[in-house]
Every structure is written in structure tokens, then in C-alpha cells.
Design an enzyme around this catalytic site. Structure first.
Site, PDB file in Angstrom:
ATOM      1  CD  GLU A   1       1.380  -3.143  -2.577  1.00 49.25           C
ATOM      2  OE1 GLU A   1       2.261  -2.795  -1.764  1.00 49.25           O
ATOM      3  OE2 GLU A   1       0.203  -3.401  -2.237  1.00 49.25           O
TER       4      GLU A   1
ATOM      5  CE  LYS B   1      -0.360   5.629   2.737  1.00 48.12           C
ATOM      6  NZ  LYS B   1      -1.601   5.295   3.506  1.00 48.12           N
TER       7      LYS B   1
ATOM      8  CB  THR C   1      -5.212   1.241   9.069  1.00 49.91           C
ATOM      9  OG1 THR C   1      -4.757  -0.015   8.552  1.00 49.91           O
ATOM     10  CG2 THR C   1      -5.665   2.130   7.924  1.00 49.91           C
TER      11      THR C   1
ATOM     12  CE1 TYR D   1      -3.456   2.087  -0.530  1.00 46.12           C
ATOM     13  CE2 TYR D   1      -3.031   4.098  -1.759  1.00 46.12           C
ATOM     14  CZ  TYR D   1      -2.794   3.291  -0.662  1.00 46.12           C
ATOM     15  OH  TYR D   1      -1.898   3.686   0.299  1.00 46.12           O
TER      16      TYR D   1
ATOM     17  NE  ARG E   1       0.122  -4.508   6.991  1.00 43.09           N
ATOM     18  CZ  ARG E   1      -0.941  -3.891   6.450  1.00 43.09           C
ATOM     19  NH1 ARG E   1      -0.778  -3.043   5.431  1.00 43.09           N
ATOM     20  NH2 ARG E   1      -2.144  -4.109   6.913  1.00 43.09           N
TER      21      ARG E   1
ATOM     22  CG  PHE F   1     -11.812   5.463   2.371  1.00 44.33           C
ATOM     23  CD1 PHE F   1     -10.615   5.084   1.786  1.00 44.33           C
ATOM     24  CD2 PHE F   1     -12.502   4.517   3.125  1.00 44.33           C
ATOM     25  CE1 PHE F   1     -10.108   3.796   1.928  1.00 44.33           C
ATOM     26  CE2 PHE F   1     -12.003   3.221   3.271  1.00 44.33           C
ATOM     27  CZ  PHE F   1     -10.812   2.863   2.678  1.00 44.33           C
TER      28      PHE F   1
ATOM     29  CG  ASN G   1      -2.247   6.067   7.044  1.00 41.97           C
ATOM     30  OD1 ASN G   1      -1.833   6.465   5.954  1.00 41.97           O
ATOM     31  ND2 ASN G   1      -2.970   4.972   7.179  1.00 41.97           N
TER      32      ASN G   1
ATOM     33  CG  HIS H   1       1.542   1.291   1.056  1.00 40.06           C
ATOM     34  ND1 HIS H   1       0.313   0.688   1.164  1.00 40.06           N
ATOM     35  CD2 HIS H   1       2.324   0.423   0.340  1.00 40.06           C
ATOM     36  CE1 HIS H   1       0.341  -0.484   0.530  1.00 40.06           C
ATOM     37  NE2 HIS H   1       1.552  -0.657   0.015  1.00 40.06           N
TER      38      HIS H   1
HETATM   39  P1  GDP Z   1      -3.136   0.008   5.413  1.00 44.11           P
HETATM   40  O1  GDP Z   1      -2.788  -1.293   4.741  1.00 44.11           O
HETATM   41  O2  GDP Z   1      -2.875  -0.003   6.887  1.00 44.11           O
HETATM   42  O3  GDP Z   1      -2.492   1.204   4.752  1.00 44.11           O
HETATM   43  O4  GDP Z   1      -4.730   0.197   5.292  1.00 44.11           O
HETATM   44  P2  GDP Z   1      -5.755  -0.196   4.117  1.00 44.11           P
HETATM   45  O5  GDP Z   1      -5.099  -1.057   3.089  1.00 44.11           O
HETATM   46  O6  GDP Z   1      -6.985  -0.699   4.772  1.00 44.11           O
HETATM   47  O7  GDP Z   1      -6.100   1.220   3.474  1.00 44.11           O
HETATM   48  C1  GDP Z   1      -5.197   1.857   2.609  1.00 44.11           C
HETATM   49  C2  GDP Z   1      -5.141   3.319   2.954  1.00 44.11           C
HETATM   50  O8  GDP Z   1      -6.424   3.904   2.684  1.00 44.11           O
HETATM   51  C3  GDP Z   1      -4.881   3.632   4.432  1.00 44.11           C
HETATM   52  O9  GDP Z   1      -3.521   3.575   4.789  1.00 44.11           O
HETATM   53  C4  GDP Z   1      -5.445   5.034   4.526  1.00 44.11           C
HETATM   54  O10 GDP Z   1      -4.537   5.991   3.992  1.00 44.11           O
HETATM   55  C5  GDP Z   1      -6.661   4.950   3.607  1.00 44.11           C
HETATM   56  N1  GDP Z   1      -7.869   4.633   4.366  1.00 44.11           N
HETATM   57  C6  GDP Z   1      -8.251   3.437   4.862  1.00 44.11           C
HETATM   58  N2  GDP Z   1      -9.416   3.525   5.527  1.00 44.11           N
HETATM   59  C7  GDP Z   1      -9.790   4.828   5.449  1.00 44.11           C
HETATM   60  C8  GDP Z   1     -10.901   5.578   5.933  1.00 44.11           C
HETATM   61  O11 GDP Z   1     -11.798   5.042   6.587  1.00 44.11           O
HETATM   62  N3  GDP Z   1     -10.913   6.918   5.650  1.00 44.11           N
HETATM   63  C9  GDP Z   1      -9.930   7.530   4.923  1.00 44.11           C
HETATM   64  N4  GDP Z   1     -10.007   8.857   4.683  1.00 44.11           N
HETATM   65  N5  GDP Z   1      -8.871   6.863   4.458  1.00 44.11           N
HETATM   66  C10 GDP Z   1      -8.792   5.538   4.702  1.00 44.11           C
HETATM   67 MG    MG Z   2      -3.278  -2.015   2.829  1.00 41.80          MG
END
Ligand code: GDP
Ligand code: MG
Length: 160
Positions: A137, A20, A102, A60, A96, A68, A123, A126
Site C-alpha cells: 500500500e 478517509k 471495522t 481495495y 490496527r 458494498f 469509519n 484505514h
Molecule cells: P478494515 O481493514 O477494518 O478497514 O476493514 P475491511 O478491510 O474489512 O474493509 C475495508 C473498508 O470497507 C472498511 O474500513 C469500511 O470502510 C468498508 N466496509 C467494510 N465492510 C463494510 C460494509 O459492510 N458496509 C460498508 N458500507 N462498508 C464496509
Molecule cells: Mg482492511
């Protein structure tokens, strides 16, 4: 199932990994790529890319309704990202694990997020969450001609 049968059932998969904008800005590109390289996965696509808003929204789309979501789209489009396609046996789940939870504060030390990040909204990386999403993707972020099929010479040293 016997353990060796379970191991034999894990298939060659593809996953989409993306560094990212914070990972790029913080100079973590080499560090992050090397973790997947050292593990023994095969890189089949790689580019630095400024992501348009529409593509970030499509990528996404499952998170569209989250509060968010607008901040997430701003974050992903705030600077160049590094797009990667990786291939290997069980690569989706394994990547993963290498990436970690996350929320980086919950990510184990030794994982990318556990070692290199502090906030969910920053973070650094991805990784696709299923083989189906891996394919979806990769097709979304890469053109067919940007992907390479090749045979690494180290293969016999990784797989018996
Ligand atoms: P991942 O698969 O571990 O990347 O997590 P998710 O698919 O649930 O979410 C995608 C991305 O959205 C995450 O990697 C974060 O960058 C962002 N994200 C998820 N949850 C939150 C949140 O509660 N707050 C914010 N600011 N960003 C979030
Ligand atoms: Mg995800």
C-alpha cells in the site's frame, strides 16, 4: 517461547495509514495523526491527496466482489484523504489496535474508531492488515521521493 524472545522476534515494519474523507471533513486530521505520534511510531510519509477512482479500486481490490464495493469507492474518492506511512517495531498490528474494529460500534473506547465514529461506512481511518500489505500500500500511494528516512532524536527515550 519465553516472553523476551517473542518480543525480540517482532520486527521493524511499515504500515499505510489513511485518514478517509470523513476524517478530513470532520476536522479530525490532527487528532488522528497525534495518536500515532504519541505512541512513538515514526512518520515517514505524509500528504493530502484527492484519490482517483482507479487507485481506490486497486487499494481495495480484495473487496471487489463485496456488495458494498461501489459505495466504498465513492466514499474514498468523495474528498481528499490524508496518506501516511508509519514505521516501527510491530507497527502493523499496533496501529490496527489503535484504530479499533471495522464497525465503530464494536470498536473499544480509546480506539480511534471507538472514540470518533459510529458507522462502518464512515469509519474515518484505514490501516494495513499485514506487513506485506503495508509495503504494497505504501508503494501504491507514495512515490519513492515522497518518503523520508530519518532518525528521530527521541529514539533512545523510546527503545532501551
Ligand atoms: P478494515 O481493514 O477494518 O478497514 O476493514 P475491511 O478491510 O474489512 O474493509 C475495508 C473498508 O470497507 C472498511 O474500513 C469500511 O470502510 C468498508 N466496509 C467494510 N465492510 C463494510 C460494509 O459492510 N458496509 C460498508 N458500507 N462498508 C464496509
Ligand atoms: Mg482492511
Amino acid at each position: 517461547f519465553l516472553p523476551h524472545l517473542v518480543a525480540a522476534m517482532v520486527e521493524v515494519e511499515e504500515t499505510y495509514i489513511m485518514i478517509k474523507p470523513d476524517g478530513v471533513q470532520r476536522g479530525l486530521v490532527g487528532e488522528i495523526i497525534s495518536r500515532f505520534e504519541k505512541k512513538g511510531f515514526k512518520l515517514t510519509g505524509l500528504k493530502l491527496f484527492q484519490c482517483p477512482k482507479e487507485l481506490a479500486q486497486e487499494h481495495y481490490k480484495d473487496l471487489q466482489s463485496k456488495p458494498f464495493f461501489p459505495k466504498l469507492i465513492d466514499y474514498i474518492t468523495s474528498g481528499p484523504v490524508v496518506c501516511m506511512a508509519w514505521e516501527g517495531v510491530g507497527v502493523v498490528a499496533s496501529a490496527r489496535k489503535l484504530i479499533g474494529a471495522t464497525n465503530p460500534l464494536n470498536a473499544e473506547p480509546g480506539t480511534i474508531r471507538g472514540d470518533l465514529a459510529v458507522q462502518t461506512g464512515r469509519n474515518v481511518v484505514h490501516g494495513s492488515d499485514s506487513p506485506e500489505n503495508g509495503k504494497r500500500e505504501i508503494a501504491l500511494w507514495f512515490k519513492e521521493e515522497e518518503l523520508c528516512e530519518w532518525a528521530p532524536v527521541q529514539e533512545p527515550w523510546l527503545k532501551e
